[in-house]
Write a protein that holds these residues in place. Sequence first.
Motif, PDB file in Angstrom:
ATOM      1  N   ILE A 134      -0.673   7.279   0.781  1.00  0.00           N
ATOM      2  CA  ILE A 134       0.118   8.438   0.362  1.00  0.00           C
ATOM      3  C   ILE A 134      -0.021   8.714  -1.127  1.00  0.00           C
ATOM      4  N   ASP A 135      -0.260   7.680  -1.921  1.00  0.00           N
ATOM      5  CA  ASP A 135      -0.457   7.866  -3.357  1.00  0.00           C
ATOM      6  C   ASP A 135      -1.013   6.568  -3.938  1.00  0.00           C
ATOM      7  N   GLY A 136      -1.090   6.501  -5.268  1.00  0.00           N
ATOM      8  CA  GLY A 136      -1.627   5.326  -5.925  1.00  0.00           C
ATOM      9  C   GLY A 136      -0.564   4.387  -6.448  1.00  0.00           C
ATOM     10  N   ASN A 137       0.633   4.402  -5.831  1.00  0.00           N
ATOM     11  CA  ASN A 137       1.727   3.521  -6.264  1.00  0.00           C
ATOM     12  C   ASN A 137       2.728   3.428  -5.120  1.00  0.00           C
ATOM     13  N   HIS A 138       2.369   2.667  -4.085  1.00  0.00           N
ATOM     14  CA  HIS A 138       3.204   2.667  -2.888  1.00  0.00           C
ATOM     15  C   HIS A 138       3.331   1.278  -2.274  1.00  0.00           C
ATOM     16  N   VAL A 139       4.282   1.167  -1.365  1.00  0.00           N
ATOM     17  CA  VAL A 139       4.502  -0.034  -0.567  1.00  0.00           C
ATOM     18  C   VAL A 139       4.218   0.340   0.882  1.00  0.00           C
ATOM     19  N   GLY A 140       3.442  -0.484   1.579  1.00  0.00           N
ATOM     20  CA  GLY A 140       3.084  -0.168   2.954  1.00  0.00           C
ATOM     21  C   GLY A 140       3.224  -1.372   3.871  1.00  0.00           C
ATOM     22  N   ILE A 141       3.506  -1.106   5.134  1.00  0.00           N
ATOM     23  CA  ILE A 141       3.595  -2.143   6.163  1.00  0.00           C
ATOM     24  C   ILE A 141       2.323  -2.061   6.999  1.00  0.00           C
ATOM     25  N   ASP A 142       1.545  -3.148   7.014  1.00  0.00           N
ATOM     26  CA  ASP A 142       0.244  -3.159   7.682  1.00  0.00           C
ATOM     27  C   ASP A 142       0.247  -4.125   8.858  1.00  0.00           C
ATOM     28  N   VAL A 143      -0.335  -3.675   9.969  1.00  0.00           N
ATOM     29  CA  VAL A 143      -0.494  -4.520  11.145  1.00  0.00           C
ATOM     30  C   VAL A 143      -1.962  -4.490  11.556  1.00  0.00           C
ATOM     31  N   ASN A 144      -2.645  -5.600  11.348  1.00  0.00           N
ATOM     32  CA  ASN A 144      -4.055  -5.783  11.747  1.00  0.00           C
ATOM     33  C   ASN A 144      -5.050  -4.892  11.014  1.00  0.00           C
ATOM     34  N   GLY A 145      -4.596  -4.110  10.077  1.00  0.00           N
ATOM     35  CA  GLY A 145      -5.497  -3.229   9.353  1.00  0.00           C
ATOM     36  C   GLY A 145      -4.801  -2.605   8.167  1.00  0.00           C
ATOM     37  N   LEU A 146      -5.503  -1.670   7.505  1.00  0.00           N
ATOM     38  CA  LEU A 146      -5.007  -1.131   6.246  1.00  0.00           C
ATOM     39  C   LEU A 146      -4.471   0.285   6.348  1.00  0.00           C
ATOM     40  N   ILE A 147      -4.431   0.837   7.549  1.00  0.00           N
ATOM     41  CA  ILE A 147      -3.723   2.096   7.747  1.00  0.00           C
ATOM     42  C   ILE A 147      -2.275   1.735   8.044  1.00  0.00           C
ATOM     43  N   SER A 148      -1.411   1.954   7.083  1.00  0.00           N
ATOM     44  CA  SER A 148      -0.048   1.433   7.166  1.00  0.00           C
ATOM     45  C   SER A 148       0.748   2.053   8.318  1.00  0.00           C
ATOM     46  N   VAL A 149       1.531   1.207   8.971  1.00  0.00           N
ATOM     47  CA  VAL A 149       2.461   1.675  10.009  1.00  0.00           C
ATOM     48  C   VAL A 149       3.497   2.593   9.378  1.00  0.00           C
ATOM     49  N   GLU A 150       3.952   2.210   8.192  1.00  0.00           N
ATOM     50  CA  GLU A 150       4.888   3.034   7.433  1.00  0.00           C
ATOM     51  C   GLU A 150       4.693   2.701   5.952  1.00  0.00           C
ATOM     52  N   SER A 151       4.868   3.693   5.104  1.00  0.00           N
ATOM     53  CA  SER A 151       4.725   3.455   3.667  1.00  0.00           C
ATOM     54  C   SER A 151       5.637   4.403   2.906  1.00  0.00           C
ATOM     55  N   ALA A 152       5.855   4.085   1.639  1.00  0.00           N
ATOM     56  CA  ALA A 152       6.707   4.923   0.792  1.00  0.00           C
ATOM     57  C   ALA A 152       6.309   4.691  -0.664  1.00  0.00           C
ATOM     58  N   PRO A 153       6.436   5.721  -1.509  1.00  0.00           N
ATOM     59  CA  PRO A 153       6.202   5.513  -2.945  1.00  0.00           C
ATOM     60  C   PRO A 153       7.139   4.429  -3.467  1.00  0.00           C
ATOM     61  N   ALA A 154       6.632   3.594  -4.347  1.00  0.00           N
ATOM     62  CA  ALA A 154       7.422   2.473  -4.854  1.00  0.00           C
ATOM     63  C   ALA A 154       8.688   2.967  -5.550  1.00  0.00           C
ATOM     64  N   ALA A 155       9.832   2.450  -5.123  1.00  0.00           N
ATOM     65  CA  ALA A 155      11.121   2.857  -5.687  1.00  0.00           C
ATOM     66  C   ALA A 155      12.173   1.841  -5.274  1.00  0.00           C
ATOM     67  N   TYR A 156      13.319   1.884  -5.942  1.00  0.00           N
ATOM     68  CA  TYR A 156      14.439   1.040  -5.545  1.00  0.00           C
ATOM     69  C   TYR A 156      15.716   1.882  -5.515  1.00  0.00           C
ATOM     70  N   PHE A 157      16.649   1.446  -4.673  1.00  0.00           N
ATOM     71  CA  PHE A 157      17.917   2.166  -4.553  1.00  0.00           C
ATOM     72  C   PHE A 157      18.899   1.630  -5.592  1.00  0.00           C
ATOM     73  N   SER A 158      19.416   2.526  -6.429  1.00  0.00           N
ATOM     74  CA  SER A 158      20.393   2.138  -7.433  1.00  0.00           C
ATOM     75  C   SER A 158      21.782   2.139  -6.803  1.00  0.00           C
TER      76      SER A 158
END
Length: 646
Positions: A134-158
């Motif tokens: 999705i971008d060049g600064n993200h967190v992704g969940i990978d299963v058996n490969g590199l096309i992420s099951v789900e991903s989101a831009p890196a962030a935290y909830f305040s």
Amino acid sequence: MALSQDDNQFIYHGFHKASMHLDGFAKIHSNGLLQLTNITERQGHAFYGFPLKFNTSSSQSFSFSTNFVFAMVSDSVKLTGHGIAFVISPSVDFRQALPGPYLGLFNCNNTGLSKNHIFAVELDTVQSIDFGDIDGNHVGIDVNGLISVESAPAAYFSNTEEKYISLKLASGNPIQIWIEYNGAEKLLNVTLAPISIPKPNKPLLSTQLDLSQVLVDSMFVGFSASTGLPVCNHYILGWSFNKSGHAEDVKVSMLPSLSSFSPATPKASKEPRLIVTVSVVAVVVLLIMIGGAVYILRRKKKYEEIYEGWEREYGPQRFSYKILYKATKGFKEKELIGKGGFGKVYRGILPSSNERIAVKRVSHDSKQGMKEFVAEIASMGRLRHRNLVQLRGYCRRKGELLLVYDYMPNGSLDKILYSNTRPNMNWIQRFWILRGVASGLFYLHEEWEQVVLHRDIKPGNVLLDADLNGKLGDFGLAKLYDHGSNPQTTKPVGTIGYMAPELLTTGKATTSTDVYAFGIFMLEVACGKRPMEQQGCVVDCWRRGAILDASDPRLEGTYAEDQMELVLKLGLFCSHPNPAARPSMRQVMQYLDGDAKLPDIPSDNVIDFFTATNGSSDILISFPSLLGTNCSQIMSTSDSILIEGR
């Protein structure tokens, strides 16, 4: 140190005396800091030293929790790569894995295979189009490969502001992450935060996932990190894991210091003092030292390079001349795989990783815009597409520039296209090469952060990998400009026969002039003929209602007629002498994929349509064979021409 450790859980505040399996660059520093990569080694792995038993047959007990503190430190403010992944794997053997976008976990042949049984959470700092990032600064969940099951831009909830705040993964600052899996609910949560912030109330990612179908009973847990052309130092400061409950919180105050390992904080050099005495022994020692220094200087002279202060911004992409010299066996003639108007290309093998590379030696006046040239190389190095040859980096030495690329074992398309073998390349291979190059050009024109004009599209610049996939290479004439702006007028560059008529008269390269060259390229692949022999032939065959007669006779009719007709007609539309009549690369992709239909031109109106220009002089350049000229003899060179300085 490990505060607690048993069959189910462990916690490390630093990794001094930790039970870890390390490979690649991965090392543990004296203060306990775990480093996975640096600016010279492209990947590293660190796994807990023993496999853990996961009871995957019982989803009720199949739960785990982990939290760790990591840091990504780059020499460059603008460029970094590629990331860290927390991994659960049935093996710690990653010798076949690739660095760069593969994160040291997979390669081009095994990513996505269910037999991998690998789960990972990636912290990715480079956008890889091949894997749908999705971008060049993200967190992704990978299963058996590199096309992420789900991903989101890196962030935290305040928790105080009750909103998500973006977080730069490669900031150089320590960041904490929590990964929690509930087997009963089949729910995975991933939470991120700076180490100064308590664990947020809301996770960044929360997704339903049945890992009992992915993992096996005996698994290793740990980390993989990799870097590519933009490089990065990847660190783990502390780690807590529990395979059957809540993992202990990592205590930030007990973590090793990162500051002394930051490349941005160079250590002060210490000049040795030479104490001169009048003793005979000291004189002898001094003479020996001088002799040794002369020997070392002479040896270094062999590998001497040019290095200027401004290059530090692009330094991570720079190879040493010594490494490239050894990789190519001293640039021996037997390692030569190609040459053209801009230099020679040699095959090589990197000594440290045994990876195959191609090294291009380009003669260049270092006083003419070298800073801009290297800056452009740095930008090109960030291009990521399956149909572009990957530029890995560069080296400067005296009056030459060396460019390092991925090695393409099947060479350039023109060598195969014009070989005398029958049936030569089959139509399916040719069509997918055309579509692949079209996809790469669409990425360059519309999908990357800037517009990239290639300006030299031809079969000699399309390289073939081991599976005959076409990859557009040689960006020596490429030009970049921002989306929405107009490219500046320059002197025309390119290869005669592939240069649009308006480029020769105005000197202004645009995406439309790239489309023109791609149209000539399409006709060449379909007809098996050089540029000056093809267009008039195709137009004439279309006019006679027998456009398939223009196809390469070596194909002997072994092709899908509708595809061949589409390519021949689309090639003419793309190479129309009037720029306004040409499609964009987005439209070209729609035509090739069957999502749109070409305009219908009656056969008796074909010649009039394809010679309609804004000036009669354009016709001579675009369709010389229609007018009986000798342009094919005058303009038959396949070498790129460079009129403007670079």
